[in-house]
Design a protein around this motif. Structure first.
Motif, PDB file in Angstrom:
ATOM      1  N   LEU A 100       0.575  -1.091   0.127  1.00 45.53           N
ATOM      2  CA  LEU A 100       0.303   0.064  -0.339  1.00 45.53           C
ATOM      3  C   LEU A 100       0.827   1.520  -0.335  1.00 45.53           C
ATOM      4  O   LEU A 100       0.530   2.116   0.441  1.00 45.53           O
ATOM      5  CB  LEU A 100      -1.225   0.090   1.190  1.00 45.53           C
ATOM      6  CG  LEU A 100      -2.463  -1.041   1.304  1.00 45.53           C
ATOM      7  CD1 LEU A 100      -2.817  -1.275   2.474  1.00 45.53           C
ATOM      8  CD2 LEU A 100      -2.952  -0.987  -0.084  1.00 45.53           C
ATOM      9  N   GLN A 101       1.657   1.534  -1.166  1.00 40.10           N
ATOM     10  CA  GLN A 101       2.736   2.202  -0.921  1.00 40.10           C
ATOM     11  C   GLN A 101       2.636   3.086  -2.481  1.00 40.10           C
ATOM     12  O   GLN A 101       2.896   2.188  -3.020  1.00 40.10           O
ATOM     13  CB  GLN A 101       4.353   2.072  -0.596  1.00 40.10           C
ATOM     14  CG  GLN A 101       4.263   1.789   1.328  1.00 40.10           C
ATOM     15  CD  GLN A 101       4.678   3.441   1.408  1.00 40.10           C
ATOM     16  OE1 GLN A 101       4.079   4.308   0.534  1.00 40.10           O
ATOM     17  NE2 GLN A 101       4.143   3.265   3.063  1.00 40.10           N
ATOM     18  N   ILE A 102       2.432   4.720  -1.965  1.00 42.18           N
ATOM     19  CA  ILE A 102       2.563   4.915  -3.752  1.00 42.18           C
ATOM     20  C   ILE A 102       3.785   5.934  -3.159  1.00 42.18           C
ATOM     21  O   ILE A 102       4.064   6.514  -2.480  1.00 42.18           O
ATOM     22  CB  ILE A 102       1.854   5.643  -4.276  1.00 42.18           C
ATOM     23  CG1 ILE A 102       0.545   4.898  -4.850  1.00 42.18           C
ATOM     24  CG2 ILE A 102       1.841   6.497  -5.333  1.00 42.18           C
ATOM     25  CD1 ILE A 102      -1.002   5.405  -4.897  1.00 42.18           C
ATOM     26  N   ALA A 103       4.879   5.903  -4.029  1.00 42.50           N
ATOM     27  CA  ALA A 103       6.134   6.958  -4.437  1.00 42.50           C
ATOM     28  C   ALA A 103       5.428   8.166  -4.451  1.00 42.50           C
ATOM     29  O   ALA A 103       4.742   8.728  -4.999  1.00 42.50           O
ATOM     30  CB  ALA A 103       7.556   6.768  -5.208  1.00 42.50           C
ATOM     31  N   PRO A 104       6.145   9.736  -3.635  1.00 44.05           N
ATOM     32  CA  PRO A 104       5.581  11.293  -3.866  1.00 44.05           C
ATOM     33  C   PRO A 104       6.201  11.103  -4.790  1.00 44.05           C
ATOM     34  O   PRO A 104       7.178  10.968  -5.566  1.00 44.05           O
ATOM     35  CB  PRO A 104       6.704  12.074  -2.980  1.00 44.05           C
ATOM     36  CG  PRO A 104       7.554  10.520  -1.896  1.00 44.05           C
ATOM     37  CD  PRO A 104       7.409   9.307  -2.950  1.00 44.05           C
ATOM     38  N   THR A 105       5.095  11.713  -5.986  1.00 41.22           N
ATOM     39  CA  THR A 105       5.163  12.117  -7.592  1.00 41.22           C
ATOM     40  C   THR A 105       4.524  13.382  -8.073  1.00 41.22           C
ATOM     41  O   THR A 105       3.657  13.806  -6.998  1.00 41.22           O
ATOM     42  CB  THR A 105       3.203  10.771  -7.636  1.00 41.22           C
ATOM     43  OG1 THR A 105       4.413   9.213  -7.404  1.00 41.22           O
ATOM     44  CG2 THR A 105       3.700  10.512  -9.062  1.00 41.22           C
ATOM     45  N   ILE A 106       5.338  14.289  -8.583  1.00 36.44           N
ATOM     46  CA  ILE A 106       4.667  15.072  -9.442  1.00 36.44           C
ATOM     47  C   ILE A 106       4.232  15.183 -10.700  1.00 36.44           C
ATOM     48  O   ILE A 106       5.294  14.208 -11.258  1.00 36.44           O
ATOM     49  CB  ILE A 106       6.226  15.582  -9.338  1.00 36.44           C
ATOM     50  CG1 ILE A 106       6.176  16.205  -7.373  1.00 36.44           C
ATOM     51  CG2 ILE A 106       5.745  17.529 -10.088  1.00 36.44           C
ATOM     52  CD1 ILE A 106       7.790  17.129  -7.676  1.00 36.44           C
ATOM     53  N   LEU A 107       3.539  15.428 -11.485  1.00 40.22           N
ATOM     54  CA  LEU A 107       3.140  15.524 -12.289  1.00 40.22           C
ATOM     55  C   LEU A 107       3.064  17.603 -12.844  1.00 40.22           C
ATOM     56  O   LEU A 107       2.579  17.951 -11.876  1.00 40.22           O
ATOM     57  CB  LEU A 107       1.321  15.424 -12.311  1.00 40.22           C
ATOM     58  CG  LEU A 107       1.609  13.574 -11.942  1.00 40.22           C
ATOM     59  CD1 LEU A 107       0.775  13.629 -10.335  1.00 40.22           C
ATOM     60  CD2 LEU A 107       0.614  13.141 -12.843  1.00 40.22           C
ATOM     61  N   LEU A 108       3.200  17.538 -14.077  1.00 38.88           N
ATOM     62  CA  LEU A 108       3.304  18.266 -14.636  1.00 38.88           C
ATOM     63  C   LEU A 108       2.100  18.994 -15.914  1.00 38.88           C
ATOM     64  O   LEU A 108       2.659  18.057 -16.600  1.00 38.88           O
ATOM     65  CB  LEU A 108       5.429  18.783 -15.211  1.00 38.88           C
ATOM     66  CG  LEU A 108       4.879  20.332 -16.178  1.00 38.88           C
ATOM     67  CD1 LEU A 108       4.585  21.364 -14.572  1.00 38.88           C
ATOM     68  CD2 LEU A 108       6.385  20.356 -16.708  1.00 38.88           C
ATOM     69  N   ASN A 109       1.524  19.915 -15.522  1.00 39.87           N
ATOM     70  CA  ASN A 109       0.671  20.778 -17.216  1.00 39.87           C
ATOM     71  C   ASN A 109      -0.059  19.277 -17.060  1.00 39.87           C
ATOM     72  O   ASN A 109      -0.067  19.499 -18.691  1.00 39.87           O
ATOM     73  CB  ASN A 109       0.994  20.544 -17.701  1.00 39.87           C
ATOM     74  CG  ASN A 109       1.590  22.533 -17.225  1.00 39.87           C
ATOM     75  OD1 ASN A 109       1.378  23.098 -16.919  1.00 39.87           O
ATOM     76  ND2 ASN A 109       3.434  22.856 -18.443  1.00 39.87           N
ATOM     77  N   VAL A 110      -0.873  18.612 -15.697  1.00 38.66           N
ATOM     78  CA  VAL A 110      -1.984  18.408 -15.978  1.00 38.66           C
ATOM     79  C   VAL A 110      -3.423  18.574 -16.390  1.00 38.66           C
ATOM     80  O   VAL A 110      -3.119  19.626 -16.166  1.00 38.66           O
ATOM     81  CB  VAL A 110      -2.352  17.063 -15.244  1.00 38.66           C
ATOM     82  CG1 VAL A 110      -1.061  16.387 -14.552  1.00 38.66           C
ATOM     83  CG2 VAL A 110      -2.895  17.783 -13.484  1.00 38.66           C
ATOM     84  N   PRO A 111      -4.046  18.296 -17.514  1.00 40.49           N
ATOM     85  CA  PRO A 111      -5.187  18.897 -18.223  1.00 40.49           C
ATOM     86  C   PRO A 111      -6.037  19.084 -16.373  1.00 40.49           C
ATOM     87  O   PRO A 111      -6.307  18.679 -15.902  1.00 40.49           O
ATOM     88  CB  PRO A 111      -6.309  18.172 -18.700  1.00 40.49           C
ATOM     89  CG  PRO A 111      -4.652  17.335 -19.223  1.00 40.49           C
ATOM     90  CD  PRO A 111      -4.596  16.824 -18.295  1.00 40.49           C
ATOM     91  N   GLU A 112      -6.797  19.835 -16.480  1.00 41.24           N
ATOM     92  CA  GLU A 112      -7.543  20.940 -15.379  1.00 41.24           C
ATOM     93  C   GLU A 112      -9.111  19.920 -15.645  1.00 41.24           C
ATOM     94  O   GLU A 112      -9.655  19.758 -14.677  1.00 41.24           O
ATOM     95  CB  GLU A 112      -8.316  22.435 -15.822  1.00 41.24           C
ATOM     96  CG  GLU A 112      -6.885  23.389 -15.320  1.00 41.24           C
ATOM     97  CD  GLU A 112      -7.429  24.822 -14.979  1.00 41.24           C
ATOM     98  OE1 GLU A 112      -8.283  25.256 -13.952  1.00 41.24           O
ATOM     99  OE2 GLU A 112      -6.566  26.180 -15.548  1.00 41.24           O
ATOM    100  N   ASP A 113      -9.622  19.250 -16.867  1.00 40.84           N
ATOM    101  CA  ASP A 113     -10.724  18.824 -16.631  1.00 40.84           C
ATOM    102  C   ASP A 113     -10.524  16.715 -16.303  1.00 40.84           C
ATOM    103  O   ASP A 113     -10.979  16.198 -15.997  1.00 40.84           O
ATOM    104  CB  ASP A 113     -11.355  18.711 -17.945  1.00 40.84           C
ATOM    105  CG  ASP A 113     -10.184  18.254 -19.684  1.00 40.84           C
ATOM    106  OD1 ASP A 113      -9.467  17.708 -18.801  1.00 40.84           O
ATOM    107  OD2 ASP A 113     -11.487  18.064 -20.401  1.00 40.84           O
ATOM    108  N   SER A 114      -8.831  16.833 -16.364  1.00 38.19           N
ATOM    109  CA  SER A 114      -8.845  15.348 -15.673  1.00 38.19           C
ATOM    110  C   SER A 114      -8.513  15.466 -14.253  1.00 38.19           C
ATOM    111  O   SER A 114      -9.317  15.828 -13.224  1.00 38.19           O
ATOM    112  CB  SER A 114      -7.007  14.985 -15.186  1.00 38.19           C
ATOM    113  OG  SER A 114      -5.978  15.763 -14.397  1.00 38.19           O
ATOM    114  N   LEU A 115      -9.387  13.884 -14.118  1.00 41.59           N
ATOM    115  CA  LEU A 115      -9.815  13.246 -12.797  1.00 41.59           C
ATOM    116  C   LEU A 115      -9.356  13.793 -11.426  1.00 41.59           C
ATOM    117  O   LEU A 115      -9.857  14.183  -9.715  1.00 41.59           O
ATOM    118  CB  LEU A 115      -9.395  11.861 -12.623  1.00 41.59           C
ATOM    119  CG  LEU A 115     -11.372  11.215 -13.360  1.00 41.59           C
ATOM    120  CD1 LEU A 115     -11.185   9.921 -13.171  1.00 41.59           C
ATOM    121  CD2 LEU A 115     -12.414  12.455 -13.270  1.00 41.59           C
TER     122      LEU A 115
END
Length: 504
Positions: A369-384
């Motif tokens: 039940l682990q997810i690493a610290p994750t950074i996402l750049l410029n995801v669409p504003e209408d994304s979930l």
């Protein structure tokens, strides 16, 4: 330890709250037979239905009407017992929190035990003054022989429904306010954090007055049975969906509610900041507390296109300083609470228009039940990931041409529980405070406003209603009763008919 706020340690020690101990922690005495509304004996389930809930509320209402909870002495004793409960059972509480969320031991101590203890300590210092009637000036000439005051009276029987992410703090903090105000109270802990729920139930039964303070463990059936009852206030901490259910149930009885709901908390980052300090504080506000499972954590960042690469690199460095080169192996991060929430977060990352936006992290291990610290750049504003509260270790970064445009981006979304700005530009600070509506704000840091007892903590709009902490915790569970005292002297004839006789 990089993940722990050292200022809070100094604050706890300076104010005389708990001393952190890892060894020789006093063990509590053997539990007496428990008032378990949802279990008769260990492993033997007993249904908690509407009739039992009604009987419970009736008992608590009768005990409230006896008047004992209204006395200053009773309130003080209960708060002192809660402080003793925390001090004598630190190890038991820390073990339960680790079982539920794999919380690091220091994190459990600071964020759950110490802050709860500090709430009790503050109220014990101030309660006598808070309980005194507040004198009000009567400035009308016709009231010259009158006096007026505001009396803080307890509401009666209140229900506290708490969440799983801070299962001790967010169960006890509202209960402490309810006790301080002189109410009887039922607390319903989250079944998701079942180990802490069980420990809390047993400890409260042992330490406090069970004729006025009770715990109901269970899940949807138990919560539904409780919500069928007539309460004098309901205090709920959780998500918007369940908040709507609570509010609808309360409306049937015209019961007032406090809803602490959360939302998408933004952080604007200017280019004129001390980048290392800003990155460290963002890391603390996003990943170093409950692995992002916190309602006031940074949900997304807005910065300029030119500055984004520098910010991402600074965050990468701070994450490594906090959690090592492989954060999946770090013991300083809580885990995702359960498989359902893990899959929800995985779905946010795996959405077609989002999966290629990951610039850092992204590793996951469902078995742990682990997810690493994750950074996402410029995801669409209408994304979930930009439509719902993330409540996990995923951090989208949006970029704008002009930083002042970020305020418009924030205002297109529902009002958040918290909003953050990192900038040394005084004009931008002023514009941010004046034009962004949020439950609370911190400038050049994250989360810190919630530790100031003189500030109210609560949401606005979809992020909630009502606020608590410090005296606000006392006030939220009181009715402010207006009282006017008049003398029999000084009666004026113009107040009574027949009015035509008045020659004014």
């Amino acid at each position: 330890m990089a993940t722990i706020s050292l200022w809070l340690l100094r604050r706890c020690r300076a104010s005389g709250v708990l001393t952190y101990k890892t060894n020789n922690v006093r063990r509590c005495s053997q539990f007496s037979s428990s008032y378990q509304l949802s279990t008769a004996t260990v492993g033997e389930k007993q249904a908690f239905d509407v009739d039992q809930a009604a009987s419970l509320v009736k008992d608590l209402r009768n005990n409230f009407h006896s008047g004992k909870t209204k006395s200053y002495e009773w309130r003080v004793v209960q708060l002192q017992r809660i402080m003793r409960m925390l001090e004598e059972n630190q190890k038991k509480i820390v073990e339960a929190l680790y079982k539920d969320l794999a919380k690091p031991e220091p994190e459990s101590f600071f964020w759950e035990i110490s802050i709860t203890n500090a709430s009790c300590k503050l109220i014990l210092e101030q309660l006598k003054g808070w309980m005194m009637p507040e004198k009000v000036q009567t400035n009308s000439a016709t009231m010259s022989l009158s006096s007026a005051e505001i009396v803080s009276e307890p509401l009666g029987v209140v229900l506290v429904i708490s969440p799983w992410n801070f299962p001790l703090l967010l169960s006890l903090d509202p209960v402490i306010g309810a006790i301080a105000a002189g109410n009887t109270v039922v607390v319903k802990p989250s079944e998701i954090s079942s180990a802490t729920s069980s420990v809390l139930s047993n400890l409260l039964e042992e330490y406090v007055d069970n004729s006025a303070i009770r715990v109901v463990e269970g899940s949807v059936a138990e919560t539904s049975a409780l919500l069928e009852q007539k309460w004098d206030k309901i205090f709920f901490t959780g998500g918007e969906r369940v908040g709507r259910i609570v509010m609808a149930a309360a409306a049937k009885h015209l019961t007032p509610v406090v809803l602490e709901l959360g939302g998408k908390c933004p952080a604007i980052v200017d280019s004129n900041v001390d980048l290392q300090v800003a990155a460290r504080r963002i890391t603390a506000g996003k990943w170093a507390c409950n692995n992002g499972q916190i309602c006031i954590g940074v949900d997304y960042i807005i910065t300029t296109k030119e500055f984004a690469p520098k910010l991402i690199e600074a965050l990468r460095n701070e994450l490594e300083a906090c959690f090592g080169k492989d954060p999946m192996e770090s013991k300083d991060r809580s885990r995702i609470v359960n498989s359902s929430h893990f899959k929800r977060l995985a779905n946010l990352m795996d959405e077609d228009k989002v999966s290629d936006k990951i610039v850092l992290g992204g590793q996951r291990d469902e078995s742990q039940l682990q997810i690493a610290p994750t950074i996402l750049l410029n995801v669409p504003e209408d994304s979930l990931i930009m439509q719902e509260e993330i409540f996990g270790p995923l951090l989208p970064i949006l970029t704008v041409e002009n930083l002042e445009d970020s305020i418009e981006v924030i205002n297109r979304k529902p009002k958040p529980l918290a909003a953050y700005l990192f900038s040394d530009d005084e004009q931008l600070k002023t514009k941010f405070v004046q034009n962004v509506s949020a439950g609370g704000m911190t400038i050049n840091d994250t989360r810190r406003h919630v530790f100031v007892s003189g500030l109210p903590f609560g949401g606005v709009g979809k992020s909630g209603m009502g606020s608590y902490h410090g005296k606000f915790s006392f006030d939220i569970f009181c009715h402010k009763k207006a009282v006017l005292y008049r003398s029999f002297a000084g009666d004026d004839k113009m107040s009574y008919p027949p009015y035509h006789t008045y020659k004014g």
